[in-house]
Write an enzyme that holds these catalytic residues in place. Structure first.
Site, PDB file in Angstrom:
ATOM      1  N   SER A 110       0.820  -1.211   0.000  1.00  9.54           N
ATOM      2  CA  SER A 110       0.000   0.000   0.000  1.00  9.54           C
ATOM      3  C   SER A 110       0.855   1.262   0.000  1.00  9.54           C
ATOM      4  CB  SER A 110      -0.926   0.016   1.217  1.00  9.54           C
ATOM      5  OG  SER A 110      -1.910  -0.982   1.115  1.00  9.54           O
ATOM      6  N   HIS A 161      -2.008   5.529   8.588  1.00 12.26           N
ATOM      7  CA  HIS A 161      -1.688   4.289   7.876  1.00 12.26           C
ATOM      8  C   HIS A 161      -1.092   4.634   6.517  1.00 12.26           C
ATOM      9  CE1 HIS A 161      -2.547   0.031   6.520  1.00 12.26           C
ATOM     10  NE2 HIS A 161      -2.089  -0.148   7.747  1.00 12.26           N
ATOM     11  N   THR A 163      -1.694   4.541   3.225  1.00  9.40           N
ATOM     12  CA  THR A 163      -2.274   5.329   2.130  1.00  9.40           C
ATOM     13  C   THR A 163      -2.409   6.803   2.478  1.00  9.40           C
ATOM     14  OG1 THR A 163      -3.411   3.386   1.251  1.00  9.40           O
ATOM     15  CG2 THR A 163      -4.215   5.533   0.540  1.00  9.40           C
ATOM     16  N   GLU A 274     -10.534   6.828   1.689  1.00  8.08           N
ATOM     17  CA  GLU A 274     -10.070   5.444   1.537  1.00  8.08           C
ATOM     18  C   GLU A 274     -10.986   4.464   2.263  1.00  8.08           C
ATOM     19  OE1 GLU A 274      -6.022   2.784   1.908  1.00  8.08           O
ATOM     20  OE2 GLU A 274      -6.593   4.002   3.634  1.00  8.08           O
ATOM     21  N   HIS A 283      -6.850  -9.603   3.513  1.00  7.94           N
ATOM     22  CA  HIS A 283      -5.711 -10.286   4.117  1.00  7.94           C
ATOM     23  C   HIS A 283      -6.166 -11.465   4.981  1.00  7.94           C
ATOM     24  CE1 HIS A 283      -2.172  -7.984   2.992  1.00  7.94           C
ATOM     25  NE2 HIS A 283      -2.829  -6.851   3.198  1.00  7.94           N
ATOM     26  N   ASP A 321      -5.399   0.510  -4.758  1.00 13.20           N
ATOM     27  CA  ASP A 321      -3.944   0.589  -4.741  1.00 13.20           C
ATOM     28  C   ASP A 321      -3.299  -0.713  -5.184  1.00 13.20           C
ATOM     29  OD1 ASP A 321      -4.922  -0.663  -2.473  1.00 13.20           O
ATOM     30  OD2 ASP A 321      -3.636   0.404  -1.070  1.00 13.20           O
TER      31      ASP A 321
END
EC number: 3.1.3.1
Length: 455
Positions: A110, A161, A163, A274, A283, A321
């Protein structure tokens, strides 16, 4: 192209953008990147897309094409013959490759991808708006600020984070969360909304207050905010999963509030939104939770879509992304997928696991929360996992939901698959067809005002 120098990449992309702009024939203004403006022929038609006043980039973290496909079927009304369109179907204009700088191979993380989207330059996995030599790169937000525009971010992860960090800070590693949080002080962003309270010390919050920021930590306080600047931190780390918070629509509300606040600047604004937790669910190979996050991100896109249609001077660009998890809509050599199973799941698997461990008579509770009754062999597998703790039981529940819905996964990490690009508003056609992720940034840079505006 992957092995060209950074300079060569940027120039080639600028030339591409230039050719797209001068053939656009959408309005009465040429938008020529400064680096190539003087090379254009005097005979080139001087027509092209109008420059938007506002730019909104929305990133579905980890949202590869299989996610938008799955979401279409997830939202399908089974009582009609037609499979209804989603917002993603309406706005699709192109595709983008996502590979990082060659030092990191073909599969991006990312941070590298967000750096590409925020600066127009490829970098290594883990980089936060720095190049491969760890030198700071000018971001879209920084350029917008220099031109008198307002800036903001609204995310469902922690605000520092990877992004959002790549749009608001510079750091050699995405893992330096405290440093990144502190760097936000100098970003001068007007709106910062999301999670991550644990990374902002009382001293740091005092510094934000001294710079004129309103700091809020309860989501209910957001409604009373009427002016920038605001730092809203609504969770220690991530916001709640949408599947556990169905009526809250936190990302949609943050998006609307950001639009309301940033619109107060007559010069315009740049906003990043986002859907961070799509990636986190990917994940974990958690299809039920992923579809909940997709639904919330789609709702936020519709908020922006309505704003674009009303304001007429705003460009929205939506992309991912990277792709996460290698999701497949159908698996095990069966020509079927069952999204109806996912609609019946009443909580995320981690919440179901927590409640099942706390309950002695856990089987009926688990069946109720799953929306289906496991068979004897499946209950036996769940019992074995339950004895090992929350995470093993969560994994077992996710796999059971996969079996019932016939969902497949190939990875717990990222894959190198291209991602989709969606756009609407002035300049949207520039994002049509295939492009690289740095092209998206370069095109957005080219659509910013060319000089500082004065009242």
């Amino acid at each position: 192209m992957h092995f060209l120098s950074t300079y060569q990449r940027i120039i080639s992309r600028l030339l591409l953008v230039s050719s797209l702009i001068v053939t656009g024939a959408m309005a009465d203004e040429v938008i020529m990147p400064p680096a190539v403006a003087n090379t254009a022929s005097n005979n080139v038609p001087t027509v092209g897309p109008s420059r938007p006043k506002n730019i909104i980039i929305m990133i579905g973290d980890g949202m590869g094409p299989a996610y938008t496909t799955a979401y279409r079927y997830y939202k399908d009304n089974p009582d009609t013959e037609e499979i209804e369109q989603t917002v993603f179907d309406r706005l699709l204009v192109g595709m983008a490759s996502t590979y990082p700088a060659s030092v990191s191979g073909y599969v991006t993380d990312s941070a590298a991808s967000a750096t590409a989207l925020s600066t127009g330059v490829k970098s290594y996995n883990g980089a936060i708006a720095v190049d491969t030599e760890k030198r700071p790169l000018t971001t879209l937000m920084e350029k917008a600020k220099a031109l008198g525009l307002s800036t903001g971010v609204a995310v469902t992860s922690q605000v520092n984070h990877a992004t959002p960090a790549a749009f608001l800070a510079h750091n050699e590693s995405r893992s330096n969360y405290i440093d990144i949080a502190e760097a936000y002080l100098t970003s001068d962003a007007d709106v910062i909304l999301g999670g991550g309270q644990q990374y902002f010390t009382p001293t740091l919050l005092e510094q934000f207050s001294a710079k004129g920021y309103q700091h809020i930590s309860e989501f209910s306080e957001l409604a009373s905010v009427t002016t920038p600047k605001v730092l809203g931190l609504f969770a220690d780390v991530q916001l709640p999963w949408a599947i556990n918070d169905k009526q809250a629509h936190k990302l949609s509300h943050m998006t609307q509030k950001a639009l309301d606040l940033l619109s107060q600047n007559e010069q315009g604004f740049v906003l990043l939104v986002e859907g961070s937790l799509i990636d986190w669910a990917g994940h974990s190979n958690d299809i039920a939770t992923a579809m909940g996050e997709m639904d919330e991100f789609a709702s936020a896109i519709e908020v922006v879509e309505q704003f674009v249609r009303q304001s007429k001077d705003t460009l929205m660009v939506v992309t991912a992304d990277h792709n996460t998890g290698g999701l497949s809509v159908g698996a095990h050599d069966k020509y079927e997928w069952h999204p109806e199973v996912l609609h019946k799941v009443k909580a995320s698997p981690d919440v179901i696991a927590t409640r099942a461990i706390a309950e002695d008579n856990w089987q009926p509770l688990t069946a109720t929360l799953l929306g289906f009754t496991p068979n004897e062999a499946q209950y036996s597998q769940l019992q074995s996992a339950r004895m090992q703790g929350n995470e093993p039981l969560s994994i077992a529940l996710r796999k059971l939901i996969d079996i019932q819905s016939n969902t497949g996964w190939t990875s717990g990490g990222h894959t190198a698959m291209d991602v989709q690009v969606f756009a609407e508003g002035p300049g949207a056609r520039l994002f049509s067809g295939h492009q690289d992720n740095i092209d998206i940034a370069i095109k957005m840079f080219s659509l910013l005002p060319q000089s500082v505006q004065t009242p």
